[in-house]
Design a protein around this motif. Structure first.
Motif, PDB file in Angstrom:
ATOM      1  N   ASP A  81     104.036  29.221  30.059  1.00 52.17           N
ATOM      2  CA  ASP A  81     103.360  30.448  30.477  1.00 52.17           C
ATOM      3  C   ASP A  81     103.514  30.711  31.971  1.00 52.17           C
ATOM      4  OD1 ASP A  81     101.677  28.585  31.641  1.00 52.17           O
ATOM      5  OD2 ASP A  81      99.883  29.205  30.534  1.00 52.17           O
ATOM      6  N   HIS A  93     102.478  28.736  34.591  1.00 54.66           N
ATOM      7  CA  HIS A  93     101.627  28.038  35.556  1.00 54.66           C
ATOM      8  C   HIS A  93     102.214  26.667  35.869  1.00 54.66           C
ATOM      9  CE1 HIS A  93      99.646  25.642  32.362  1.00 54.66           C
ATOM     10  NE2 HIS A  93      99.201  24.882  33.348  1.00 54.66           N
ATOM     11  N   GLU A 136     101.545  22.646  37.666  1.00 54.99           N
ATOM     12  CA  GLU A 136     100.672  21.575  38.108  1.00 54.99           C
ATOM     13  C   GLU A 136     101.497  20.677  39.015  1.00 54.99           C
ATOM     14  OE1 GLU A 136      99.108  19.617  34.643  1.00 54.99           O
ATOM     15  OE2 GLU A 136      98.030  21.421  33.988  1.00 54.99           O
TER      16      GLU A 136
END
Length: 109
Positions: free
Chosen positions: A81, A83, A85
């Protein structure tokens, strides 16, 4: 009797993970259109900065971009999606030992 294969609906998104592109059929021509993904943007930035990286897959649904620069190791998980980390490990570049150090690290593992 032959079964008909239904084409996917126009406008539906099909994830093509190996190339990390999201592809959807064009409404007029029904030909796929490549849409940019944050992974491509990240890799372009690293390439422009001439920073070496490696790609791997450690978690389902993400691509791991591993970057090593002087004094740091950076792990960037980029998800489907878009995003991200980021984990950063900071340390020094001193030599701490030889083969015996590797044996002790493996014994702890």
């Amino acid at each position: 009797m032959k079964r008909k294969i239904r084409p996917s609906r126009v406008g539906s998104f099909v994830r093509v993970f190996p190339s990390c592109l999201f592809v959807r059929p064009d409404r007029a021509t029904k030909h796929p259109i490549a849409m940019p993904h944050p992974l491509h943007d990240l890799l372009d930035k690293l390439d422009d900065a001439k920073i070496h990286y490696s790609l791997s897959r450690q978690r389902r649904g993400s691509v791991l971009v591993s970057v090593t620069v002087v004094g740091q190791r950076i792990e960037i998980d980029v998800f489907g999606d878009g995003h991200m980390e980021v984990s950063r490990f900071v340390g020094h570049e001193d030599i701490e030992g030889g083969a015996e150090l590797i044996d002790s690290i493996i014994a702890l593992g």
